[in-house]
Design an enzyme around this catalytic site. Sequence first.
Site, mmCIF file in Angstrom:
data_model
loop_
_atom_site.group_PDB
_atom_site.id
_atom_site.type_symbol
_atom_site.label_atom_id
_atom_site.label_comp_id
_atom_site.label_asym_id
_atom_site.label_seq_id
_atom_site.Cartn_x
_atom_site.Cartn_y
_atom_site.Cartn_z
ATOM 1 N N GLY A 150 -19.637 -24.001 -17.068
ATOM 2 C CA GLY A 150 -20.223 -22.901 -17.805
ATOM 3 C C GLY A 150 -21.663 -22.666 -17.411
ATOM 4 O O GLY A 150 -22.297 -23.517 -16.777
ATOM 5 N N CYS A 151 -22.203 -21.515 -17.790
ATOM 6 C CA CYS A 151 -23.573 -21.181 -17.403
ATOM 7 C C CYS A 151 -24.588 -22.098 -18.073
ATOM 8 O O CYS A 151 -25.514 -22.602 -17.419
ATOM 9 C CB CYS A 151 -23.874 -19.718 -17.698
ATOM 10 S SG CYS A 151 -23.468 -19.175 -19.372
ATOM 11 N N TYR A 152 -24.437 -22.341 -19.380
ATOM 12 C CA TYR A 152 -25.331 -23.275 -20.056
ATOM 13 C C TYR A 152 -25.212 -24.689 -19.475
ATOM 14 O O TYR A 152 -26.225 -25.330 -19.173
ATOM 15 C CB TYR A 152 -25.019 -23.317 -21.550
ATOM 16 C CG TYR A 152 -25.578 -22.197 -22.389
ATOM 17 C CD1 TYR A 152 -26.941 -21.896 -22.394
ATOM 18 C CD2 TYR A 152 -24.739 -21.463 -23.232
ATOM 19 C CE1 TYR A 152 -27.448 -20.887 -23.208
ATOM 20 C CE2 TYR A 152 -25.242 -20.453 -24.049
ATOM 21 C CZ TYR A 152 -26.596 -20.167 -24.034
ATOM 22 O OH TYR A 152 -27.097 -19.173 -24.845
#
Length: 333
Positions: A150-152
Amino acid sequence: MTDGQQRIGVGVVGATGYGGQELVRLLARHPQAELKVALGSSQTEQPRTLPGLARIWDGEITGYSPDALAGCDVVFLSTPEAFAATSAAELLARGHRVIDLSGAFRLKDPALRAKFYPATPDPLPDGTLYSLPEFDGPAVPAAHLISCPGCYPTAALLSLLPLSRAGLLQGDAIVDAKSGISGAGKGASERTHFSENHGSVAAYGLFGHRHTPEMEQALGLPVTFTPHLVPLDRGILSTTYARLKPGVTAAHVADTMRAAYVHAFFVRLTGDRLPEIKHVVHTNFCDIGWKVDDATGRLIVVAVLDNLLKGAAGQAIQQFNLLYGFPETEGLL
Protein backbone atom coordinates in the site's frame (compact mmCIF):
# COMPACT_ATOMS: atom_id res chain seq x y z
CA MET A 1 15.86 -6.50 -24.97
CA THR A 2 17.64 -6.78 -28.30
CA ASP A 3 16.55 -5.15 -31.54
CA GLY A 4 13.66 -7.02 -33.09
CA GLN A 5 12.68 -8.78 -29.85
CA GLN A 6 8.97 -8.63 -29.21
CA ARG A 7 7.75 -6.34 -26.48
CA ILE A 8 5.88 -7.75 -23.49
CA GLY A 9 2.11 -7.66 -23.94
CA VAL A 10 0.36 -6.01 -21.01
CA GLY A 11 -3.19 -5.20 -20.00
CA VAL A 12 -4.61 -2.91 -17.33
CA VAL A 13 -7.82 -3.68 -15.43
CA GLY A 14 -9.30 -0.79 -13.50
CA ALA A 15 -8.00 1.73 -16.03
CA THR A 16 -10.57 4.40 -15.17
CA GLY A 17 -9.35 4.85 -11.58
CA TYR A 18 -6.57 7.21 -10.54
CA GLY A 19 -3.93 4.50 -10.25
CA GLY A 20 -5.16 2.77 -13.39
CA GLN A 21 -4.87 5.92 -15.46
CA GLU A 22 -1.31 6.38 -14.24
CA LEU A 23 -0.57 2.79 -15.29
CA VAL A 24 -1.96 3.44 -18.77
CA ARG A 25 0.15 6.60 -19.08
CA LEU A 26 3.34 4.86 -17.99
CA LEU A 27 2.84 1.63 -19.94
CA ALA A 28 1.88 3.43 -23.15
CA ARG A 29 5.36 4.99 -23.18
CA HIS A 30 7.31 2.05 -21.75
CA PRO A 31 9.85 0.95 -24.38
CA GLN A 32 9.60 -2.74 -23.46
CA ALA A 33 5.83 -2.99 -23.02
CA GLU A 34 3.00 -3.17 -25.53
CA LEU A 35 -0.25 -1.97 -23.95
CA LYS A 36 -2.73 -4.23 -25.67
CA VAL A 37 -5.90 -3.47 -23.73
CA ALA A 38 -7.24 -1.33 -20.91
CA LEU A 39 -10.43 -2.42 -19.17
CA GLY A 40 -12.73 -1.26 -16.43
CA SER A 41 -13.45 -3.41 -13.39
CA SER A 42 -17.09 -3.97 -14.33
CA GLN A 43 -18.50 -5.96 -17.21
CA THR A 44 -21.18 -3.34 -17.72
CA GLU A 45 -18.83 -0.35 -17.87
CA GLN A 46 -19.53 1.81 -20.90
CA PRO A 47 -16.67 2.38 -23.39
CA ARG A 48 -14.75 5.58 -22.78
CA THR A 49 -11.51 7.30 -23.69
CA LEU A 50 -9.03 9.22 -21.54
CA PRO A 51 -8.82 12.77 -22.96
CA GLY A 52 -5.86 13.64 -20.75
CA LEU A 53 -3.82 10.90 -22.46
CA ALA A 54 -4.67 11.88 -26.06
CA ARG A 55 -1.67 11.25 -28.35
CA ILE A 56 -0.04 9.26 -25.55
CA TRP A 57 -2.68 6.52 -25.66
CA ASP A 58 -5.70 6.88 -27.91
CA GLY A 59 -7.33 3.57 -27.06
CA GLU A 60 -10.74 2.93 -25.58
CA ILE A 61 -11.46 1.51 -22.14
CA THR A 62 -14.17 -1.13 -22.25
CA GLY A 63 -15.93 -3.35 -19.71
CA TYR A 64 -14.08 -6.20 -18.06
CA SER A 65 -13.74 -9.46 -19.93
CA PRO A 66 -10.96 -11.99 -19.27
CA ASP A 67 -11.10 -12.98 -22.94
CA ALA A 68 -10.05 -9.45 -23.92
CA LEU A 69 -6.74 -10.04 -22.11
CA ALA A 70 -5.81 -13.05 -24.23
CA GLY A 71 -2.77 -11.38 -25.82
CA CYS A 72 -1.32 -10.13 -22.53
CA ASP A 73 1.64 -11.70 -20.80
CA VAL A 74 1.08 -9.53 -17.72
CA VAL A 75 -2.15 -8.13 -16.29
CA PHE A 76 -2.06 -5.17 -13.91
CA LEU A 77 -4.99 -5.05 -11.49
CA SER A 78 -5.77 -1.56 -10.24
CA THR A 79 -9.16 -2.48 -8.85
CA PRO A 80 -11.01 -2.73 -5.56
CA GLU A 81 -9.61 -5.61 -3.52
CA ALA A 82 -12.77 -7.71 -3.78
CA PHE A 83 -12.51 -7.70 -7.56
CA ALA A 84 -8.82 -8.63 -7.47
CA ALA A 85 -9.47 -11.36 -4.93
CA THR A 86 -12.03 -13.07 -7.13
CA SER A 87 -10.44 -12.52 -10.56
CA ALA A 88 -6.73 -13.17 -9.99
CA ALA A 89 -7.03 -16.96 -9.82
CA GLU A 90 -8.78 -17.10 -13.20
CA LEU A 91 -6.16 -14.84 -14.78
CA LEU A 92 -3.36 -17.02 -13.38
CA ALA A 93 -5.09 -20.14 -14.69
CA ARG A 94 -5.20 -18.54 -18.15
CA GLY A 95 -1.41 -18.17 -18.06
CA HIS A 96 -1.13 -14.48 -17.24
CA ARG A 97 1.23 -13.09 -14.65
CA VAL A 98 -0.55 -10.67 -12.37
CA ILE A 99 0.67 -7.49 -10.70
CA ASP A 100 -1.93 -6.47 -8.14
CA LEU A 101 -2.13 -2.96 -6.70
CA SER A 102 -4.97 -3.77 -4.31
CA GLY A 103 -4.63 -5.12 -0.79
CA ALA A 104 -6.20 -8.49 -1.54
CA PHE A 105 -3.00 -10.55 -1.29
CA ARG A 106 -0.80 -8.48 1.03
CA LEU A 107 -1.37 -10.23 4.35
CA LYS A 108 0.17 -13.64 4.99
CA ASP A 109 -1.76 -14.47 8.17
CA PRO A 110 -5.07 -16.14 7.15
CA ALA A 111 -6.91 -14.77 10.18
CA LEU A 112 -5.85 -11.19 9.47
CA ARG A 113 -6.62 -11.65 5.79
CA ALA A 114 -10.11 -12.89 6.65
CA LYS A 115 -10.65 -9.84 8.86
CA PHE A 116 -9.38 -7.12 6.52
CA TYR A 117 -9.80 -8.73 3.07
CA PRO A 118 -12.60 -11.29 3.48
CA ALA A 119 -13.04 -11.83 -0.27
CA THR A 120 -9.51 -13.21 -0.66
CA PRO A 121 -9.44 -17.01 -1.00
CA ASP A 122 -7.40 -19.20 1.31
CA PRO A 123 -4.77 -20.38 0.69
CA LEU A 124 -3.17 -17.74 -1.50
CA PRO A 125 -2.43 -18.77 -5.09
CA ASP A 126 0.88 -20.52 -5.68
CA GLY A 127 3.60 -18.09 -6.68
CA THR A 128 2.17 -15.14 -4.72
CA LEU A 129 4.82 -12.64 -3.59
CA TYR A 130 4.35 -9.51 -1.49
CA SER A 131 7.14 -7.35 -2.84
CA LEU A 132 8.71 -4.05 -1.90
CA PRO A 133 11.10 -3.68 -4.87
CA GLU A 134 14.03 -2.29 -2.89
CA PHE A 135 14.06 -5.38 -0.65
CA ASP A 136 12.39 -8.21 -2.57
CA GLY A 137 13.72 -7.59 -6.08
CA PRO A 138 15.65 -10.89 -6.44
CA ALA A 139 12.49 -12.92 -5.74
CA VAL A 140 10.30 -11.13 -8.29
CA PRO A 141 11.28 -13.02 -11.50
CA ALA A 142 9.97 -16.31 -10.08
CA ALA A 143 6.64 -14.86 -8.94
CA HIS A 144 3.33 -15.35 -10.72
CA LEU A 145 1.22 -12.96 -8.63
CA ILE A 146 3.00 -9.89 -7.29
CA SER A 147 1.21 -8.06 -4.50
CA CYS A 148 2.32 -4.43 -4.29
CA PRO A 149 2.48 -2.72 -0.88
CA GLY A 150 0.00 0.00 0.00
CA CYS A 151 0.99 3.64 -0.38
CA TYR A 152 1.15 4.32 3.37
CA PRO A 153 3.13 1.11 4.10
CA THR A 154 5.56 1.89 1.28
CA ALA A 155 6.55 5.14 2.99
CA ALA A 156 6.68 3.59 6.46
CA LEU A 157 8.58 0.46 5.44
CA LEU A 158 11.17 2.35 3.42
CA SER A 159 11.63 4.52 6.53
CA LEU A 160 12.19 1.73 9.04
CA LEU A 161 12.87 -1.59 7.33
CA PRO A 162 16.68 -1.15 7.04
CA LEU A 163 16.88 -0.30 10.75
CA SER A 164 14.51 -3.07 11.81
CA ARG A 165 16.36 -5.72 9.83
CA ALA A 166 19.68 -4.49 11.24
CA GLY A 167 18.34 -4.96 14.78
CA LEU A 168 18.70 -1.29 15.72
CA LEU A 169 15.15 -0.71 16.98
CA GLN A 170 13.34 -1.61 20.18
CA GLY A 171 9.74 -1.32 21.35
CA ASP A 172 6.99 -0.19 19.04
CA ALA A 173 6.80 2.34 16.21
CA ILE A 174 4.38 5.20 15.64
CA VAL A 175 3.49 6.10 12.06
CA ASP A 176 1.76 9.46 11.63
CA ALA A 177 0.98 9.97 7.95
CA LYS A 178 -0.83 12.48 5.75
CA SER A 179 -2.21 11.64 2.32
CA GLY A 180 -3.72 13.56 -0.57
CA ILE A 181 -7.34 12.83 -1.39
CA SER A 182 -6.59 10.64 -4.43
CA GLY A 183 -5.39 8.02 -1.94
CA ALA A 184 -9.04 7.38 -1.09
CA GLY A 185 -9.73 6.27 -4.66
CA LYS A 186 -12.15 7.61 -7.22
CA GLY A 187 -15.39 6.59 -5.53
CA ALA A 188 -17.19 9.65 -4.19
CA SER A 189 -18.08 9.95 -0.51
CA GLU A 190 -18.74 12.67 2.02
CA ARG A 191 -15.16 12.31 3.27
CA THR A 192 -13.69 13.00 -0.18
CA HIS A 193 -16.06 15.85 -1.06
CA PHE A 194 -14.21 19.09 -1.88
CA SER A 195 -16.26 21.10 0.60
CA GLU A 196 -15.39 18.68 3.41
CA ASN A 197 -11.65 18.68 2.75
CA HIS A 198 -10.75 22.15 1.58
CA GLY A 199 -9.09 24.07 4.41
CA SER A 200 -9.19 21.09 6.78
CA VAL A 201 -7.14 18.10 7.97
CA ALA A 202 -8.79 15.01 9.46
CA ALA A 203 -7.53 11.85 11.13
CA TYR A 204 -9.30 8.55 10.43
CA GLY A 205 -9.02 4.80 10.83
CA LEU A 206 -7.49 4.82 14.33
CA PHE A 207 -6.70 1.35 15.74
CA GLY A 208 -8.42 -0.36 12.86
CA HIS A 209 -6.73 0.57 9.60
CA ARG A 210 -5.89 -2.39 7.37
CA HIS A 211 -2.43 -1.01 6.64
CA THR A 212 -1.39 -1.53 10.27
CA PRO A 213 -1.00 -5.34 10.06
CA GLU A 214 0.76 -4.92 6.72
CA MET A 215 3.40 -2.71 8.38
CA GLU A 216 3.70 -5.00 11.40
CA GLN A 217 4.09 -8.03 9.14
CA ALA A 218 7.13 -6.54 7.42
CA LEU A 219 8.74 -4.77 10.37
CA GLY A 220 8.22 -7.36 13.08
CA LEU A 221 7.30 -4.53 15.46
CA PRO A 222 4.03 -3.33 16.98
CA VAL A 223 2.84 -0.29 15.04
CA THR A 224 0.46 2.51 16.00
CA PHE A 225 -0.73 4.02 12.73
CA THR A 226 -2.69 7.24 12.38
CA PRO A 227 -3.54 8.33 8.82
CA HIS A 228 -4.77 11.82 7.98
CA LEU A 229 -6.53 13.22 4.93
CA VAL A 230 -5.13 16.55 3.77
CA PRO A 231 -6.44 18.89 1.03
CA LEU A 232 -3.94 17.89 -1.65
CA ASP A 233 -4.71 15.93 -4.80
CA ARG A 234 -1.69 13.63 -4.39
CA GLY A 235 1.28 12.93 -2.16
CA ILE A 236 2.07 11.33 1.20
CA LEU A 237 4.16 12.62 4.10
CA SER A 238 4.88 9.96 6.70
CA THR A 239 6.47 10.86 10.05
CA THR A 240 7.61 7.76 11.94
CA TYR A 241 8.73 7.67 15.56
CA ALA A 242 10.82 4.84 16.99
CA ARG A 243 13.28 3.99 19.77
CA LEU A 244 16.86 2.94 19.14
CA LYS A 245 18.53 0.23 21.17
CA PRO A 246 21.09 1.43 23.74
CA GLY A 247 24.36 2.39 22.11
CA VAL A 248 22.89 3.00 18.65
CA THR A 249 23.89 6.48 17.49
CA ALA A 250 22.96 8.85 14.70
CA ALA A 251 26.04 7.65 12.82
CA HIS A 252 24.83 4.03 13.02
CA VAL A 253 21.45 5.06 11.62
CA ALA A 254 23.01 7.02 8.75
CA ASP A 255 25.43 4.21 7.85
CA THR A 256 22.64 1.61 7.88
CA MET A 257 20.32 3.69 5.71
CA ARG A 258 23.03 4.47 3.17
CA ALA A 259 24.12 0.84 2.95
CA ALA A 260 20.53 -0.32 2.44
CA TYR A 261 19.82 2.10 -0.39
CA VAL A 262 23.17 2.49 -2.10
CA HIS A 263 21.77 0.76 -5.21
CA ALA A 264 18.13 1.88 -4.82
CA PHE A 265 17.68 4.50 -7.53
CA PHE A 266 14.21 5.59 -6.45
CA VAL A 267 15.07 6.16 -2.78
CA ARG A 268 16.77 9.50 -2.14
CA LEU A 269 18.22 9.96 1.34
CA THR A 270 18.27 13.55 2.55
CA GLY A 271 19.78 12.97 5.99
CA ASP A 272 18.92 15.74 8.44
CA ARG A 273 17.40 17.88 5.68
CA LEU A 274 13.80 16.80 5.96
CA PRO A 275 11.96 16.24 2.66
CA GLU A 276 8.68 17.75 1.46
CA ILE A 277 5.84 16.43 -0.68
CA LYS A 278 6.47 19.00 -3.41
CA HIS A 279 9.88 17.41 -4.04
CA VAL A 280 8.40 14.08 -5.18
CA VAL A 281 4.94 14.61 -6.72
CA HIS A 282 4.65 13.30 -10.29
CA THR A 283 7.81 11.18 -9.77
CA ASN A 284 8.57 7.65 -8.60
CA PHE A 285 10.99 8.83 -5.92
CA CYS A 286 10.68 8.38 -2.18
CA ASP A 287 12.73 10.94 -0.25
CA ILE A 288 13.70 10.06 3.32
CA GLY A 289 15.24 12.23 6.02
CA TRP A 290 15.68 11.66 9.76
CA LYS A 291 16.76 13.10 13.08
CA VAL A 292 18.24 11.24 16.06
CA ASP A 293 18.32 12.44 19.66
CA ASP A 294 21.42 10.61 20.91
CA ALA A 295 20.68 11.56 24.51
CA THR A 296 17.35 9.72 24.59
CA GLY A 297 17.67 7.24 21.70
CA ARG A 298 14.63 8.67 19.96
CA LEU A 299 14.42 8.51 16.17
CA ILE A 300 12.14 10.45 13.83
CA VAL A 301 12.03 9.53 10.13
CA VAL A 302 10.20 11.62 7.53
CA ALA A 303 9.39 10.07 4.15
CA VAL A 304 7.52 11.58 1.21
CA LEU A 305 6.24 10.02 -1.99
CA ASP A 306 3.57 10.37 -4.66
CA ASN A 307 0.81 7.98 -3.60
CA LEU A 308 -0.24 7.35 -7.23
CA LEU A 309 3.28 6.63 -8.48
CA LYS A 310 5.79 5.28 -5.94
CA GLY A 311 2.78 4.31 -3.81
CA ALA A 312 0.92 2.58 -6.63
CA ALA A 313 1.44 2.64 -10.43
CA GLY A 314 5.13 3.56 -10.48
CA GLN A 315 5.99 0.83 -7.99
CA ALA A 316 3.99 -1.64 -10.09
CA ILE A 317 6.12 -0.70 -13.12
CA GLN A 318 9.22 -1.33 -11.01
CA GLN A 319 7.86 -4.83 -10.35
CA PHE A 320 7.28 -5.32 -14.08
CA ASN A 321 10.86 -4.29 -14.83
CA LEU A 322 12.22 -6.66 -12.19
CA LEU A 323 9.98 -9.46 -13.48
CA TYR A 324 11.61 -9.36 -16.90
CA GLY A 325 15.12 -8.19 -16.03
CA PHE A 326 14.75 -4.69 -17.48
CA PRO A 327 16.53 -1.74 -15.87
CA GLU A 328 14.47 -0.78 -12.83
CA THR A 329 14.14 2.78 -14.10
CA GLU A 330 12.73 1.76 -17.50
CA GLY A 331 9.63 3.75 -18.33
CA LEU A 332 9.75 5.73 -15.08
CA LEU A 333 11.98 8.71 -15.86
